[in-house]
Design a protein around this motif. Structure first.
Motif, PDB file in Angstrom:
ATOM      1  N   PHE A 198       0.827  -1.200   0.000  1.00  0.00           N
ATOM      2  CA  PHE A 198       0.000   0.000   0.000  1.00  0.00           C
ATOM      3  C   PHE A 198       0.864   1.253   0.000  1.00  0.00           C
ATOM      4  CE2 PHE A 198      -2.227   3.453   2.100  1.00  0.00           C
ATOM      5  CZ  PHE A 198      -3.451   3.467   1.447  1.00  0.00           C
ATOM      6  N   LYS A 199       1.859   1.273   0.864  1.00  0.00           N
ATOM      7  CA  LYS A 199       2.702   2.454   0.982  1.00  0.00           C
ATOM      8  C   LYS A 199       3.491   2.729  -0.295  1.00  0.00           C
ATOM      9  CE  LYS A 199       4.352   3.590   4.933  1.00  0.00           C
ATOM     10  NZ  LYS A 199       5.126   3.707   6.204  1.00  0.00           N
ATOM     11  N   MET A 200       3.928   1.672  -0.967  1.00  0.00           N
ATOM     12  CA  MET A 200       4.756   1.832  -2.156  1.00  0.00           C
ATOM     13  C   MET A 200       3.950   2.103  -3.423  1.00  0.00           C
ATOM     14  SD  MET A 200       7.832   1.862  -1.301  1.00  0.00           S
ATOM     15  CE  MET A 200       8.520   1.815  -2.956  1.00  0.00           C
ATOM     16  N   ALA A 201       2.716   1.644  -3.480  1.00  0.00           N
ATOM     17  CA  ALA A 201       2.001   1.687  -4.759  1.00  0.00           C
ATOM     18  C   ALA A 201       0.688   2.449  -4.726  1.00  0.00           C
ATOM     19  CB  ALA A 201       1.740   0.257  -5.251  1.00  0.00           C
ATOM     20  N   SER A 202       0.306   2.992  -3.597  1.00  0.00           N
ATOM     21  CA  SER A 202      -1.022   3.599  -3.511  1.00  0.00           C
ATOM     22  C   SER A 202      -0.979   5.084  -3.179  1.00  0.00           C
ATOM     23  CB  SER A 202      -1.877   2.851  -2.477  1.00  0.00           C
ATOM     24  OG  SER A 202      -3.249   3.035  -2.749  1.00  0.00           O
ATOM     25  N   THR A 203       0.051   5.777  -3.619  1.00  0.00           N
ATOM     26  CA  THR A 203       0.098   7.228  -3.473  1.00  0.00           C
ATOM     27  C   THR A 203      -0.654   7.874  -4.638  1.00  0.00           C
ATOM     28  OG1 THR A 203       2.117   7.532  -4.769  1.00  0.00           O
ATOM     29  CG2 THR A 203       2.386   7.016  -2.421  1.00  0.00           C
ATOM     30  N   PRO A 204      -1.109   9.106  -4.486  1.00  0.00           N
ATOM     31  CA  PRO A 204      -1.789   9.780  -5.603  1.00  0.00           C
ATOM     32  C   PRO A 204      -0.963   9.836  -6.879  1.00  0.00           C
ATOM     33  CG  PRO A 204      -2.175  10.977  -3.570  1.00  0.00           C
ATOM     34  CD  PRO A 204      -1.167   9.902  -3.241  1.00  0.00           C
ATOM     35  N   GLU A 205       0.343  10.046  -6.747  1.00  0.00           N
ATOM     36  CA  GLU A 205       1.213  10.117  -7.931  1.00  0.00           C
ATOM     37  C   GLU A 205       1.303   8.770  -8.651  1.00  0.00           C
ATOM     38  OE1 GLU A 205       3.127  12.470  -9.440  1.00  0.00           O
ATOM     39  OE2 GLU A 205       2.755  14.199  -8.149  1.00  0.00           O
ATOM     40  N   THR A 206       1.515   7.700  -7.884  1.00  0.00           N
ATOM     41  CA  THR A 206       1.661   6.394  -8.534  1.00  0.00           C
ATOM     42  C   THR A 206       0.351   5.924  -9.141  1.00  0.00           C
ATOM     43  OG1 THR A 206       1.312   5.253  -6.422  1.00  0.00           O
ATOM     44  CG2 THR A 206       3.586   5.665  -7.072  1.00  0.00           C
ATOM     45  N   LEU A 207      -0.759   6.193  -8.472  1.00  0.00           N
ATOM     46  CA  LEU A 207      -2.060   5.770  -9.005  1.00  0.00           C
ATOM     47  C   LEU A 207      -2.435   6.583 -10.239  1.00  0.00           C
ATOM     48  CD1 LEU A 207      -3.921   5.184  -5.647  1.00  0.00           C
ATOM     49  CD2 LEU A 207      -3.136   3.437  -7.253  1.00  0.00           C
ATOM     50  N   PHE A 208      -2.073   7.861 -10.262  1.00  0.00           N
ATOM     51  CA  PHE A 208      -2.235   8.664 -11.478  1.00  0.00           C
ATOM     52  C   PHE A 208      -1.454   8.030 -12.627  1.00  0.00           C
ATOM     53  CE2 PHE A 208      -0.167  11.706 -14.298  1.00  0.00           C
ATOM     54  CZ  PHE A 208      -1.255  12.364 -14.867  1.00  0.00           C
ATOM     55  N   THR A 209      -0.221   7.671 -12.343  1.00  0.00           N
ATOM     56  CA  THR A 209       0.645   7.084 -13.368  1.00  0.00           C
ATOM     57  C   THR A 209       0.116   5.737 -13.845  1.00  0.00           C
ATOM     58  OG1 THR A 209       2.544   8.227 -12.402  1.00  0.00           O
ATOM     59  CG2 THR A 209       3.019   6.361 -13.859  1.00  0.00           C
ATOM     60  N   GLU A 210      -0.442   4.956 -12.935  1.00  0.00           N
ATOM     61  CA  GLU A 210      -0.996   3.651 -13.296  1.00  0.00           C
ATOM     62  C   GLU A 210      -2.099   3.775 -14.353  1.00  0.00           C
ATOM     63  OE1 GLU A 210      -0.253   0.578 -12.506  1.00  0.00           O
ATOM     64  OE2 GLU A 210       0.405   0.381 -10.417  1.00  0.00           O
ATOM     65  N   PHE A 211      -2.831   4.873 -14.333  1.00  0.00           N
ATOM     66  CA  PHE A 211      -3.956   5.021 -15.274  1.00  0.00           C
ATOM     67  C   PHE A 211      -3.517   5.499 -16.651  1.00  0.00           C
ATOM     68  CE2 PHE A 211      -7.805   7.241 -16.938  1.00  0.00           C
ATOM     69  CZ  PHE A 211      -8.654   6.133 -16.965  1.00  0.00           C
ATOM     70  N   GLN A 212      -2.313   6.057 -16.771  1.00  0.00           N
ATOM     71  CA  GLN A 212      -1.930   6.690 -18.031  1.00  0.00           C
ATOM     72  C   GLN A 212      -1.917   5.745 -19.241  1.00  0.00           C
ATOM     73  OE1 GLN A 212      -2.187  10.036 -17.984  1.00  0.00           O
ATOM     74  NE2 GLN A 212      -2.725   9.340 -15.926  1.00  0.00           N
ATOM     75  N   PRO A 213      -1.484   4.484 -19.133  1.00  0.00           N
ATOM     76  CA  PRO A 213      -1.581   3.601 -20.302  1.00  0.00           C
ATOM     77  C   PRO A 213      -3.016   3.421 -20.786  1.00  0.00           C
ATOM     78  CG  PRO A 213      -0.060   2.669 -18.706  1.00  0.00           C
ATOM     79  CD  PRO A 213      -0.730   3.827 -18.029  1.00  0.00           C
ATOM     80  N   HIS A 214      -3.985   3.341 -19.861  1.00  0.00           N
ATOM     81  CA  HIS A 214      -5.391   3.226 -20.242  1.00  0.00           C
ATOM     82  C   HIS A 214      -5.850   4.484 -20.974  1.00  0.00           C
ATOM     83  CE1 HIS A 214      -5.981  -0.327 -17.644  1.00  0.00           C
ATOM     84  NE2 HIS A 214      -5.169   0.292 -16.816  1.00  0.00           N
ATOM     85  N   TYR A 215      -5.487   5.640 -20.433  1.00  0.00           N
ATOM     86  CA  TYR A 215      -5.869   6.918 -21.032  1.00  0.00           C
ATOM     87  C   TYR A 215      -5.226   7.082 -22.411  1.00  0.00           C
ATOM     88  CZ  TYR A 215      -6.336  11.972 -21.690  1.00  0.00           C
ATOM     89  OH  TYR A 215      -6.623  13.217 -22.209  1.00  0.00           O
ATOM     90  N   GLN A 216      -3.942   6.774 -22.496  1.00  0.00           N
ATOM     91  CA  GLN A 216      -3.237   6.938 -23.767  1.00  0.00           C
ATOM     92  C   GLN A 216      -3.768   5.991 -24.844  1.00  0.00           C
ATOM     93  OE1 GLN A 216       0.751   6.273 -22.390  1.00  0.00           O
ATOM     94  NE2 GLN A 216       0.789   8.176 -21.204  1.00  0.00           N
TER      95      GLN A 216
END
Length: 285
Positions: free
Chosen positions: A255-273
């Motif tokens: 949770f601490k490593m992967a659930s920050t606002p920045e990382t979760l924003f980044t996780e969505f970018q392939p879907h958006y692109q």
């Protein structure tokens, strides 16, 4: 919301550096860190960017099959006026939505900007206005009646930490088990907001899922992840074997490593692109 990515506690059998951990930098091995949430020179530019990403999230939701009649909504708080948020018009399929279709309302329900000819879902307003009112840190909210979310919601139980990805919701999701019918009354929206608390997501009994974030990208990624996590939970529960649950220590680390606002924003970018690529940016208009 999520804690900052500072050095997590040492786990059994894992040797960690004493240096602070940058979750974004940790994503790329020997490479340049992926860009995070952009900054903007004006509220107008940020507003347009938010609306484009909001429309893109709807297109992703459409391809994922989350549309169900006139139900479902995404909202984004206006970057200039804290008491206003943008939401989708009633009766338009997710796969057809564009940035220019969105409607801006204040917390009293008055339409103040955007698509003045459209109307919004009454239940959607009650839910989103209550959450925006109670959570100043929340800038985006996603709620739809997705298939597996509805199925799992019937049990009124939280998700088990049975894989790495669902740990993004570790001690950060709740269950709203006081179902009061279609949320046309403000009291139902207020109870949902109270159940959400300071978490990232809520399972609404007999209803569906709700996720929140600092960006629409974060909230949208969490919604997709929660829907898939409900599907995985339903699949694994059908097997009469003992499940291996991720330990509290490991779940907290994930949770601490992967659930920050920045990382979760980044996780969505392939879907958006990918959505941008498929429709040649049509949703940005």
């Amino acid at each position: 919301m999520a804690p900052s990515a500072t050095q997590p506690d040492v786990l059994p059998g894992i040797q960690l550096s004493t240096k602070p951990v940058d979750a974004m930098a940790a994503m790329a091995h020997r490479g340049k860190a992926l860009p995070g949430i952009p900054k903007f020179a004006s509220s107008a530019k940020k507003r347009q960017w938010q609306l484009e990403h909001m429309a893109g999230a709807f297109r992703v939701f459409a391809r994922e099959g989350y549309a169900e009649g006139i139900s479902g909504h995404i909202s984004v708080r206006d970057p200039e006026f804290e008491d206003r948020f943008w939401i989708n018009p009633l009766g338009v399929h997710f796969g057809m939505l564009k940035a220019s279709d969105m409607i801006c309302v204040n917390l009293d329900g008055d339409v103040v900007d955007g698509n003045m000819a459209g109307s919004i879902n009454a239940a959607g307003f009650q839910i989103h206005s209550a959450v925006h009112r109670s959570r100043k840190d929340v800038h985006a909210i996603c709620h739809t009646h997705s298939v597996h979310g509805r199925a799992w919601s019937a049990f009124a139980k939280p998700l088990d930490m049975i894989n790495q990805d669902v740990c993004y919701f570790y001690k950060a999701h709740s269950v709203y088990s006081d179902y009061g019918g279609i949320a046309n009354e403000s009291s139902e929206g207020e109870r949902i907001a109270e159940s959400l608390g300071d978490g990232k997501a809520a399972i609404l009994m007999n209803h569906g899922l709700l996720t929140v974030g600092e960006t629409v990208d974060e909230a949208a990624f969490l919604f997709c992840l929660m829907e898939r996590s409900c599907k995985i939970q339903l699949l694994t529960d059908r097997v009469e074997l003992e499940k291996n649950i991720v330990s509290d220590e490991e779940a907290a680390y994930n949770f601490k490593m992967a659930s920050t606002p920045e990382t979760l924003f980044t996780e969505f970018q392939p879907h958006y692109q990918y959505e941008d690529y498929l429709c040649n940016g049509n949703f940005k208009k």
